[in-house]
Design a protein around this motif. Structure first.
Motif, PDB file in Angstrom:
ATOM      1  N   GLU A 250      -8.859  -6.672  -4.666  1.00 15.10           N
ATOM      2  CA  GLU A 250      -7.535  -6.322  -4.157  1.00 15.10           C
ATOM      3  C   GLU A 250      -6.717  -7.568  -3.817  1.00 15.10           C
ATOM      4  OE1 GLU A 250      -7.611  -3.365  -1.086  1.00 15.10           O
ATOM      5  OE2 GLU A 250      -9.171  -2.192  -2.091  1.00 15.10           O
ATOM      6  N   ALA A 251      -7.362  -8.574  -3.255  1.00 12.20           N
ATOM      7  CA  ALA A 251      -6.624  -9.804  -2.930  1.00 12.20           C
ATOM      8  C   ALA A 251      -6.159 -10.509  -4.196  1.00 12.20           C
ATOM      9  CB  ALA A 251      -7.497 -10.733  -2.089  1.00 12.20           C
ATOM     10  N   ALA A 252      -6.992 -10.504  -5.234  1.00  8.86           N
ATOM     11  CA  ALA A 252      -6.592 -11.120  -6.504  1.00  8.86           C
ATOM     12  C   ALA A 252      -5.385 -10.399  -7.086  1.00  8.86           C
ATOM     13  CB  ALA A 252      -7.758 -11.089  -7.489  1.00  8.86           C
ATOM     14  N   THR A 253      -5.408  -9.073  -7.058  1.00  8.61           N
ATOM     15  CA  THR A 253      -4.275  -8.297  -7.562  1.00  8.61           C
ATOM     16  C   THR A 253      -3.018  -8.560  -6.738  1.00  8.61           C
ATOM     17  OG1 THR A 253      -5.699  -6.550  -8.437  1.00  8.61           O
ATOM     18  CG2 THR A 253      -3.414  -5.956  -7.953  1.00  8.61           C
ATOM     19  N   ALA A 254      -3.161  -8.600  -5.427  1.00 10.72           N
ATOM     20  CA  ALA A 254      -2.005  -8.834  -4.553  1.00 10.72           C
ATOM     21  C   ALA A 254      -1.336 -10.167  -4.866  1.00 10.72           C
ATOM     22  CB  ALA A 254      -2.449  -8.788  -3.089  1.00 10.72           C
ATOM     23  N   TRP A 255      -2.122 -11.213  -5.001  1.00  9.18           N
ATOM     24  CA  TRP A 255      -1.540 -12.529  -5.257  1.00  9.18           C
ATOM     25  C   TRP A 255      -1.045 -12.675  -6.688  1.00  9.18           C
ATOM     26  CZ3 TRP A 255       0.143 -15.933  -1.904  1.00  9.18           C
ATOM     27  CH2 TRP A 255      -0.308 -15.822  -0.588  1.00  9.18           C
ATOM     28  N   GLN A 256      -1.690 -12.012  -7.621  1.00  9.85           N
ATOM     29  CA  GLN A 256      -1.258 -12.123  -9.012  1.00  9.85           C
ATOM     30  C   GLN A 256       0.027 -11.337  -9.273  1.00  9.85           C
ATOM     31  OE1 GLN A 256      -2.643 -14.334 -10.559  1.00  9.85           O
ATOM     32  NE2 GLN A 256      -2.253 -14.081 -12.750  1.00  9.85           N
ATOM     33  N   LEU A 257       0.170 -10.184  -8.612  1.00 10.48           N
ATOM     34  CA  LEU A 257       1.378  -9.376  -8.792  1.00 10.48           C
ATOM     35  C   LEU A 257       2.444  -9.676  -7.741  1.00 10.48           C
ATOM     36  CD1 LEU A 257      -0.079  -5.868  -9.736  1.00 10.48           C
ATOM     37  CD2 LEU A 257       0.518  -7.796 -11.218  1.00 10.48           C
ATOM     38  N   ASN A 258       2.127 -10.566  -6.793  1.00  9.50           N
ATOM     39  CA  ASN A 258       3.079 -10.971  -5.757  1.00  9.50           C
ATOM     40  C   ASN A 258       3.507  -9.780  -4.903  1.00  9.50           C
ATOM     41  OD1 ASN A 258       4.636 -13.072  -4.490  1.00  9.50           O
ATOM     42  ND2 ASN A 258       6.466 -12.171  -5.416  1.00  9.50           N
ATOM     43  N   ILE A 259       2.520  -9.006  -4.429  1.00  9.81           N
ATOM     44  CA  ILE A 259       2.794  -7.841  -3.589  1.00  9.81           C
ATOM     45  C   ILE A 259       1.811  -7.819  -2.412  1.00  9.81           C
ATOM     46  CG2 ILE A 259       3.777  -6.364  -5.370  1.00  9.81           C
ATOM     47  CD1 ILE A 259       1.025  -5.079  -5.707  1.00  9.81           C
ATOM     48  N   GLN A 260       2.139  -7.007  -1.425  1.00  6.09           N
ATOM     49  CA  GLN A 260       1.276  -6.864  -0.263  1.00  6.09           C
ATOM     50  C   GLN A 260       0.452  -5.581  -0.384  1.00  6.09           C
ATOM     51  OE1 GLN A 260       2.538  -5.967   4.132  1.00  6.09           O
ATOM     52  NE2 GLN A 260       2.570  -8.193   3.852  1.00  6.09           N
ATOM     53  N   LEU A 261      -0.848  -5.718  -0.222  1.00  9.13           N
ATOM     54  CA  LEU A 261      -1.764  -4.589  -0.216  1.00  9.13           C
ATOM     55  C   LEU A 261      -2.460  -4.523   1.142  1.00  9.13           C
ATOM     56  CD1 LEU A 261      -3.361  -4.942  -3.779  1.00  9.13           C
ATOM     57  CD2 LEU A 261      -1.442  -3.486  -3.086  1.00  9.13           C
ATOM     58  N   GLY A 262      -3.213  -3.453   1.367  1.00  6.51           N
ATOM     59  CA  GLY A 262      -3.877  -3.287   2.653  1.00  6.51           C
ATOM     60  C   GLY A 262      -2.915  -2.762   3.709  1.00  6.51           C
ATOM     61  N   GLY A 263      -3.325  -2.858   4.964  1.00  4.85           N
ATOM     62  CA  GLY A 263      -2.503  -2.353   6.061  1.00  4.85           C
ATOM     63  C   GLY A 263      -2.950  -0.982   6.528  1.00  4.85           C
ATOM     64  N   SER A 264      -2.013  -0.179   7.008  1.00  2.76           N
ATOM     65  CA  SER A 264      -2.335   1.101   7.644  1.00  2.76           C
ATOM     66  C   SER A 264      -2.475   2.229   6.627  1.00  2.76           C
ATOM     67  CB  SER A 264      -1.243   1.483   8.645  1.00  2.76           C
ATOM     68  OG  SER A 264      -1.098   0.484   9.635  1.00  2.76           O
ATOM     69  N   SER A 265      -3.495   3.077   6.853  1.00  2.63           N
ATOM     70  CA  SER A 265      -3.687   4.314   6.098  1.00  2.63           C
ATOM     71  C   SER A 265      -4.331   5.315   7.038  1.00  2.63           C
ATOM     72  CB  SER A 265      -4.576   4.094   4.869  1.00  2.63           C
ATOM     73  OG  SER A 265      -4.013   3.153   3.982  1.00  2.63           O
ATOM     74  N   THR A 266      -4.211   6.597   6.699  1.00  5.98           N
ATOM     75  CA  THR A 266      -4.897   7.609   7.498  1.00  5.98           C
ATOM     76  C   THR A 266      -5.892   8.363   6.634  1.00  5.98           C
ATOM     77  OG1 THR A 266      -3.196   9.291   7.091  1.00  5.98           O
ATOM     78  CG2 THR A 266      -2.942   7.919   9.055  1.00  5.98           C
ATOM     79  N   TYR A 267      -7.037   8.666   7.216  1.00  8.31           N
ATOM     80  CA  TYR A 267      -8.104   9.403   6.556  1.00  8.31           C
ATOM     81  C   TYR A 267      -8.460  10.595   7.439  1.00  8.31           C
ATOM     82  CZ  TYR A 267      -8.569   5.227   3.663  1.00  8.31           C
ATOM     83  OH  TYR A 267      -8.324   4.173   2.803  1.00  8.31           O
ATOM     84  N   ARG A 268      -8.153  11.810   6.932  1.00  9.12           N
ATOM     85  CA  ARG A 268      -8.384  13.037   7.700  1.00  9.12           C
ATOM     86  C   ARG A 268      -7.740  12.960   9.094  1.00  9.12           C
ATOM     87  NH1 ARG A 268     -14.766  14.285   6.166  1.00  9.12           N
ATOM     88  NH2 ARG A 268     -14.445  14.319   3.899  1.00  9.12           N
ATOM     89  N   GLY A 269      -6.543  12.402   9.106  1.00 11.91           N
ATOM     90  CA  GLY A 269      -5.779  12.323  10.339  1.00 11.91           C
ATOM     91  C   GLY A 269      -6.116  11.151  11.229  1.00 11.91           C
ATOM     92  N   ILE A 270      -7.076  10.348  10.851  1.00  8.59           N
ATOM     93  CA  ILE A 270      -7.500   9.200  11.666  1.00  8.59           C
ATOM     94  C   ILE A 270      -6.915   7.922  11.081  1.00  8.59           C
ATOM     95  CG2 ILE A 270      -9.468   7.881  12.532  1.00  8.59           C
ATOM     96  CD1 ILE A 270     -11.122  10.453  12.327  1.00  8.59           C
ATOM     97  N   LEU A 271      -6.191   7.168  11.891  1.00  4.57           N
ATOM     98  CA  LEU A 271      -5.555   5.937  11.441  1.00  4.57           C
ATOM     99  C   LEU A 271      -6.589   4.855  11.173  1.00  4.57           C
ATOM    100  CD1 LEU A 271      -2.875   4.383  10.946  1.00  4.57           C
ATOM    101  CD2 LEU A 271      -2.977   3.700  13.360  1.00  4.57           C
TER     102      LEU A 271
END
Length: 317
Positions: A250-271
């Protein structure tokens, strides 16, 4: 040239052209059923870590031996039957076309402005909640999935196929399926799935890092940043990821495409808060197609690299 190198080449082409037809039987489904049944039997009472280890041995050794037995019978008939059987098993264990198709199912409704359908199609391939995601969050989730599965679904199976043929690929698929089913840290699986999770980390360690290097060095760079800066950012961010292997993808993709990945997500209502990877640029639907292209380029370069190494090794031994 070893027969399994020819079988891998045929398997790659078959996977690219045919993929996994939805109505065809698939060995992963059989693996999943067997794992599910044995989990119900073993995941209770005391000594759950030991029982989880027993499950891991039964599934992985059983799968490895069964595939050896099957292709041995085919090779005893003649070399063509052996290569055909091995190529079909290898094609069934790769996911280049199915990963591309799954990502396009998310991209196409986004492109037409149907965000509701995009959310639904995304829910088919990710574990996070999708009901409230906007275009950027949908794109990020699809990009992360394609990026991570470039190794899990393609380059890691190829790596083990080149080492041990179709039995090696299906040994890896057994390891990966076990992790995806029981390798969780919740109360139900924390002890029982511990060994499966650790072994999946081990089996993916080398392929994930090779794949990350190929993403950085061999795919289009959309940010215009110098390679030294991208490598530095990749190595720094990869170590911040909660997974010892997924971060390198994911870090390789983020730097190669010049975008931000990761951060906040929710799984079954849990942050869930994950490390932020890459430059502070918001992903959009266009980057889904870029990630698909990246996955295809890396898959074939990885195959070519392993083929050349395999042929040279065979020639000098």
């Amino acid at each position: 040239m070893p027969a399994h190198i020819i079988a891998i080449a045929i398997g790659m082409v078959l996977d690219r052209l045919i993929g996994d037809p939805p109505n065809w039987p698939h060995p992963v489904k059989w693996l999943g059923t067997t794992i599910g049944n044995l989990t119900k039997l073993l995941n209770k009472g005391r000594m759950r870590t030991v029982k989880g280890g027993v499950l891991w041995l039964l599934i992985c050794i059983g799968t490895f031996v069964l595939v050896i037995w099957f292709i041995s019978i085919a090779y005893r008939l003649n070399i063509f039957a052996g290569i055909t059987a091995e190529a079909l098993l290898i094609a069934a264990g790769l996911a280049q076309k199915s990963l591309r198709d799954a990502a396009l199912l998310v991209y196409e409704p986004l492109q037409s402005g149907d965000i509701k359908e995009a959310r639904e199609k995304l829910s088919w391939i990710v574990g996070r909640d999708t009901e409230k995601l906007d275009e950027s969050a949908i794109s990020r989730a699809a990009i992360e999935t394609v990026s991570e599965n470039t190794s899990d679904g393609i380059t890691a199976p190829l790596f083990w196929a080149f080492l041990l043929g179709a039995p090696g690929l299906w040994l890896y698929k057994a390891v990966n399926t076990l992790d995806s089913m029981i390798g969780y840290k919740d109360d139900r699986y924390r002890e029982f799935g511990k060994i499966s999770a650790r072994m999946d980390d081990l089996f993916n360690w080398i392929p994930s890092r090779i794949t990350g290097v190929l993403i950085i060095l061999c795919t289009p760079n959309e940010g215009g940043r110098p390679v030294k800066q991208r490598i530095s950012g990749w190595l720094r961010d990869a170590k911040r990821h909660m997974s010892p292997n997924s971060g390198y993808l994911e870090a390789a993709t983020a730097w190669q495409l010049n975008i931000q990945l990761g951060g906040s997500s929710t799984y079954r209502g849990i942050l869930s808060e994950r490390a932020v990877l890459g430059p502070p640029v918001v992903a959009n639907m266009r980057h889904i197609r870029s990630t698909i292209h990246q996955m295809q380029v890396v898959s074939w370069i990885f195959w070519l690299l392993c083929t050349v190494i395999g042929v040279v090794f065979y020639a000098i031994t």
